[in-house]
Design a protein around this motif. Structure first.
Motif, short mmCIF file in Angstrom:
data_model
loop_
_atom_site.label_atom_id
_atom_site.label_comp_id
_atom_site.label_asym_id
_atom_site.label_seq_id
_atom_site.Cartn_x
_atom_site.Cartn_y
_atom_site.Cartn_z
N LYS A 119 0.77 5.89 -0.79
CA LYS A 119 0.14 7.11 -1.24
C LYS A 119 1.09 7.78 -2.22
O LYS A 119 2.30 7.73 -2.03
CB LYS A 119 -0.17 8.05 -0.08
N ARG A 164 -3.28 0.20 -3.51
CA ARG A 164 -3.19 -1.05 -2.76
C ARG A 164 -3.01 -2.20 -3.75
O ARG A 164 -3.66 -2.23 -4.79
CB ARG A 164 -4.45 -1.30 -1.93
N ASN A 178 -4.25 6.82 -3.85
CA ASN A 178 -4.07 5.77 -2.85
C ASN A 178 -3.98 4.46 -3.62
O ASN A 178 -4.80 4.18 -4.50
CB ASN A 178 -5.24 5.73 -1.88
N SER A 210 0.84 -1.19 0.00
CA SER A 210 0.00 0.00 0.00
C SER A 210 0.87 1.24 0.00
O SER A 210 1.97 1.24 0.56
CB SER A 210 -0.95 0.01 1.20
#
Length: 242
Positions: free
Chosen positions: A70, A89, A87, A68
Motif C-alpha cells: 500500500k 500487486r 494498492n 503487494s
C-alpha cells in the motif's frame, strides 16, 4: 510498509496522461522552479572490480514471485498536485496491478499492465483504455520493457541494462554504473553497501528524462526493499514528481 513505491503512482499518472491531469484534486499555491535532472559525474575503475561488483549486486537484488504493498503518495505535475493512495500487486514477470484511491479510499483509477498490454479504467471520466505495451512508450523510452518497468518499481537494476557493457566508476562515496544504447543513456548509483540508490535514464532524441531515487531500505521476507521512492519524470515541458 509505511512509505513504498511512490514512483508507481507517479508512473500511473503519467501513463493516464491528460485524464488525471485535467482533474487535479488541488492546485499548488505557487509554481515551483522546473527541476533539472543531472546525471552523476563518473571516474573509471577496473574491469575486475566491475565484475566483482556486478556479482554482488545480482546476488543481493530482491527475489520474489509475488509482491503487494500500500502506498501514500504526494504527486506533483507542473502546477497541479495530487494526494492519493494506491494498492499495488505484482506477479513477477507477469502482471503489475494498481488501484489508485482518492479521499476516503474511493477508487479513481485502476491499471493492469502485462508484458503485452496496458489496461486503464479511469473512473472519473468513466473511460476504459486497452492498448498494447507500446502505449507506454509515449512517455517512457521504447527500450523500457515490462521487466525493466517492474525492476524500477521494486528498486532493482532493469535486466535489459544489467550487463557487462556497463562502465564502473567510483567517487569517495558512491559506485556508478554507466551505460548507453542507440537511444538512451543510463546511470545507476549505488552506496558503499552496494544498495541501488538512484536510477537515471535520459533519452535526448525525444527529450525524456527519468530519475528514480531509493531510500529507507528494510529487509522484507529476506529481500532488501526501499521503503521510500522518489521519482522525477520529465517529458518535453511536462514534469511529474512523486
Amino acid at each position: 510498509m509505511n512509505k513504498i513505491l511512490a514512483v508507481l503512482l507517479g508512473l500511473s499518472i503519467v501513463f493516464s496522461g491528460c485524464h488525471l491531469r485535467l482533474n487535479p484534486f488541488h492546485k499548488k499555491k505557487k509554481a515551483e522552479k522546473e527541476t533539472t535532472v543531472i546525471a552523476p559525474k563518473v571516474i573509471g575503475r577496473s574491469a575486475k572490480e566491475k565484475t566483482s561488483l556486478l556479482k554482488k549486486i545480482n546476488k543481493s537484488q530482491a527475489a520474489y514471485q509475488t509482491f503487494s504493498a500500500k502506498a501514500k503518495v504526494n504527486a506533483e505535475m507542473n502546477n497541479s498536485g495530487l494526494n492519493l493512495g494506491a494498492n499495488i500487486r505484482i506477479k513477477h514477470d507477469s502482471i503489475i496491478w494498481v488501484s489508485i484511491n482518492a479521499i476516503a479510499g474511493i477508487e479513481v483509477a485502476r491499471m493492469l499492465i502485462t508484458p503485452d498490454s496496458v489496461k486503464i479504467f479511469d473512473r472519473i471520466k468513466g473511460r476504459y483504455i486497452k492498448e498494447s505495451f507500446h502505449y507506454l512508450h509515449n512517455t517512457i523510452n521504447n527500450e523500457i520493457d515490462f521487466a525493466a518497468l517492474e525492476a524500477i518499481l521494486v528498486g532493482k537494476i532493469p535486466p535489459v541494462f544489467f550487463n557487462d557493457s556497463l562502465q564502473l566508476s567510483k567517487d569517495s562515496t558512491y559506485f556508478l554504473l554507466k551505460g548507453a544504447s542507440s537511444s538512451i543513456d543510463y546511470v545507476f548509483t549505488l552506496d558503499s553497501k552496494e544498495h541501488l540508490t538512484r536510477s537515471f535514464f535520459s533519452d535526448k532524441v525525444y527529450n525524456q528524462d527519468l530519475k528514480v531515487s531509493y531510500d529507507e531500505f528494510k529487509t522484507v521476507d529476506k529481500s532488501l526493499i526501499p521503503m521510500t521512492i522518489q521519482m522525477i519524470s520529465k517529458v518535453a515541458q511536462d514534469t511529474v514528481k512523486a
